[in-house]
Design a protein around this motif. Structure first.
Motif, PDB file in Angstrom:
ATOM      1  N   SER A 136       0.814  -1.204   0.000  1.00  0.00           N
ATOM      2  CA  SER A 136       0.000   0.000   0.000  1.00  0.00           C
ATOM      3  C   SER A 136       0.851   1.258   0.000  1.00  0.00           C
ATOM      4  N   ARG A 174     -12.862   7.202  -4.354  1.00  0.00           N
ATOM      5  CA  ARG A 174     -13.299   5.905  -3.839  1.00  0.00           C
ATOM      6  C   ARG A 174     -12.138   4.987  -3.479  1.00  0.00           C
ATOM      7  N   THR A 175     -10.974   5.288  -4.027  1.00  0.00           N
ATOM      8  CA  THR A 175      -9.804   4.458  -3.780  1.00  0.00           C
ATOM      9  C   THR A 175      -9.484   4.408  -2.294  1.00  0.00           C
ATOM     10  N   ARG A 176      -9.139   3.229  -1.800  1.00  0.00           N
ATOM     11  CA  ARG A 176      -8.849   3.122  -0.366  1.00  0.00           C
ATOM     12  C   ARG A 176      -7.789   2.065  -0.069  1.00  0.00           C
ATOM     13  N   THR A 177      -7.344   2.089   1.188  1.00  0.00           N
ATOM     14  CA  THR A 177      -6.328   1.137   1.627  1.00  0.00           C
ATOM     15  C   THR A 177      -6.803   0.522   2.928  1.00  0.00           C
ATOM     16  N   ASN A 178      -6.226  -0.606   3.318  1.00  0.00           N
ATOM     17  CA  ASN A 178      -6.611  -1.177   4.616  1.00  0.00           C
ATOM     18  C   ASN A 178      -5.646  -0.746   5.718  1.00  0.00           C
ATOM     19  N   ALA A 233     -12.950   4.495   8.562  1.00  0.00           N
ATOM     20  CA  ALA A 233     -12.244   3.319   8.045  1.00  0.00           C
ATOM     21  C   ALA A 233     -12.198   2.217   9.100  1.00  0.00           C
ATOM     22  N   ILE A 275      -4.562   6.251   6.043  1.00  0.00           N
ATOM     23  CA  ILE A 275      -5.778   7.022   5.830  1.00  0.00           C
ATOM     24  C   ILE A 275      -5.774   8.263   6.718  1.00  0.00           C
ATOM     25  N   PHE A 315      -0.805   4.840  -0.194  1.00  0.00           N
ATOM     26  CA  PHE A 315      -2.037   5.577  -0.437  1.00  0.00           C
ATOM     27  C   PHE A 315      -1.774   6.974  -0.982  1.00  0.00           C
ATOM     28  N   ALA A 343     -11.818  10.462   8.647  1.00  0.00           N
ATOM     29  CA  ALA A 343     -11.823   9.395   7.643  1.00  0.00           C
ATOM     30  C   ALA A 343     -11.291   8.110   8.260  1.00  0.00           C
ATOM     31  N   LEU A 386     -14.745   8.519   2.330  1.00  0.00           N
ATOM     32  CA  LEU A 386     -14.542   8.304   3.761  1.00  0.00           C
ATOM     33  C   LEU A 386     -14.581   9.599   4.568  1.00  0.00           C
ATOM     34  N   HIS A 398     -13.560  12.635  -1.025  1.00  0.00           N
ATOM     35  CA  HIS A 398     -13.419  11.205  -0.783  1.00  0.00           C
ATOM     36  C   HIS A 398     -14.577  10.658   0.033  1.00  0.00           C
TER      37      HIS A 398
END
Lengths: 391, 82
Positions: free
Chosen positions: A248, A263-267, A284, A272, A250, A280, B14, B12
């Protein structure tokens, strides 16, 4: 019969939250059609709903934290200890189940299997070729990924790499560019290209160990893509193509042209928080826990999870639940000592001359007093009619 | 707003809406919940959302959260220095 607009204004005036208002409004309209309600009746219904709502609210003194802990703890005993499959993407390993929950709650800096879900913009979303184009920009490629075989020639003091032509073509690189890249990064060695063979010679003849070390570095050198990102996988989800990445980064991926940054995301929750902010990150945390639970077929009320996420982000940074975070920052010495490393907390408190006012739950359990929970919250004080006379 | 990055973080999925409260709204908030300002949850001054809004330490930020149970509700955070 009342008009829809009056119903709307009456519902809007109530104290109910938005979701309940909407539902109530819908139902009232439906019943109004059937039974031709009077304004008074509508009002009575709304009042009844308000009463129900107020009854359903959590009362002051409810031990919400304990309930949340139990509600998440019990289902986690039923989780399989290790599951290593991501719904659909069998090629990428993902930590799931209990280890993942622990990872989130402990606020680990780096998850054991970081993954990004990269959505694409309008232009690249529907075409596999175009999605592949974007994926190539993201995917990190090293010599190791491209090589068919690598050998160290001790006699000639060389490191010989045979590149797989197929993989080379797929990665959108060519031998000349690889040579230039490597020459730019490794000043202490010479590179020669012969067909699909790449030969590295150190400029100064040194020990074998140095050659080995250099070869190791060349192997791992990133030729293109984002740092920290490895393999990418393209998958069709409904209408559109989505890229999954192993590893990752980000911050960098949001700058890649062709992706949908909204919309792109990471875990990785810390990433984040760094890029999108603490709010955010809170969202998450909630989503990650809910998804992990659901994946295991367990249903935990979101309110418990939201409480955990709120506690973790209370200070504006992500704190782990446990000794180094939420519990470790409790004001009461006895509450901290009751959790972990008891003696250390007691010694330190003694050193500093800390006073425990016994306001919390844990410390009162410890010393055997009524706990300030529920009815224990209430204190009775009497107003004495007598005042000390001034002398 | 956050033009230098080329990407508005509030776009975004989120990230919820953030807004700086005026002085009067701040007073009202503290009065409504009967709390001191230090009892509010915090947000760092270096937080990307705070930077984008150009809020200063001491400001209170109102966050419009979407909740699966309540629809929309408001959360408040006090901007603090790192």
């Amino acid at each position: 019969m009342v008009s829809n607009t009056t119903i709307k204004s009456l519902v809007d005036k109530s104290i109910l939250p938005d979701n309940v208002k909407e539902e109530l409004y819908g139902k009232l309209i439906e019943y109004n059609k059937k039974y031709k309600l009077k304004k008074k009746e509508v009002q009575a219904i709304i009042e009844e709903a308000e009463k129900e709502y107020e009854n359903a609210l959590i009362e002051p003194g409810e031990a919400v934290g304990t309930v949340a802990a139990q509600s998440m703890g019990e289902p986690s005993t039923q989780m399989t200890l290790n599951t290593f499959h991501y719904a659909g993407v069998a090629e990428i390993n993902v930590t799931l189940g209990l280890p993942r929950i622990i990872e989130i709650v402990d606020a680990r800096k780096n998850p054991s299997t970081p993954i990004m879900t990269v959505y694409l913009d309008e232009e690249h979303r529907y075409d596999r070729e175009k999605a592949l184009e974007v994926a190539r920009k993201i995917e990190g490629t090293t010599i190791e990924n491209l090589a068919q075989s690598m050998t160290i020639d001790i006699l000639n003091f060389e490191f010989i790499i045979d590149i797989d032509p197929e993989r080379l073509e797929k990665s959108d690189l060519d031998m000349e560019r690889i040579k230039k890249k490597l020459e730019g990064s490794f000043k202490s060695a010479e590179f020669d290209v012969d067909g699909y063979t790449l030969i590295m010679r150190p400029k100064k003849a040194q020990k074998i160990a140095d050659l080995r070390r250099l070869a190791e570095k060349v192997k791992k050198h990133r030729l293109k893509g984002l740092s920290g990102v490895g393999k990418t996988i393209i998958r069709k989800e409904g209408e559109e193509y989505v890229i999954y990445t192993e590893g990752s980064n980000f911050k960098q991926v949001l700058k890649v042209p062709g992706i949908d940054p909204t919309r792109t995301r990471t875990n990785n929750i810390h990433e984040i928080a760094e890029v999108l902010g603490i709010e955010a990150a809170r969202n998450a945390i909630v989503e990650e826990i809910v998804n992990t639970m659901r994946e295991q077929g367990l249903e935990v009320d979101v309110r418990h999870i939201m409480l955990v996420a709120d506690m973790m982000t209370l200070d504006g940074v992500i704190r782990p639940i446990g000794r180094h975070g939420v519990v470790g920052e409790k004001a009461s010495v006895l509450a901290r000592a009751a959790f972990e490393i008891t003696t250390q907390h007691l010694f330190e408190a003694a050193e500093r001359g800390e006073v425990d006012p016994l306001n919390g739950v844990v410390e009162n359990v410890l010393i055997g007093q009524p706990v300030p929970v529920g009815t224990g919250m209430v204190k009775l004080t009497m107003k004495l009619p007598l005042k000390p006379r001034e002398v | 707003m956050a033009a230098k990055k080329g990407f508005d973080i509030f776009a975004h999925q989120l990230v919820p809406e953030h807004r700086i409260l005026s002085e009067e709204e701040k007073e009202e908030l503290l009065k409504k919940y009967k709390i001191r300002i230090s009892q509010l949850p915090q947000i760092k001054a270096s937080d990307p959302a705070v930077l984008a809004l150009d809020a200063k330490p001491g400001d209170v930020i109102e966050i419009k959260r979407k909740s699966p149970t309540a629809g929309i509700y408001y959360y408040y955070r006090l901007v603090v220095e790192d």
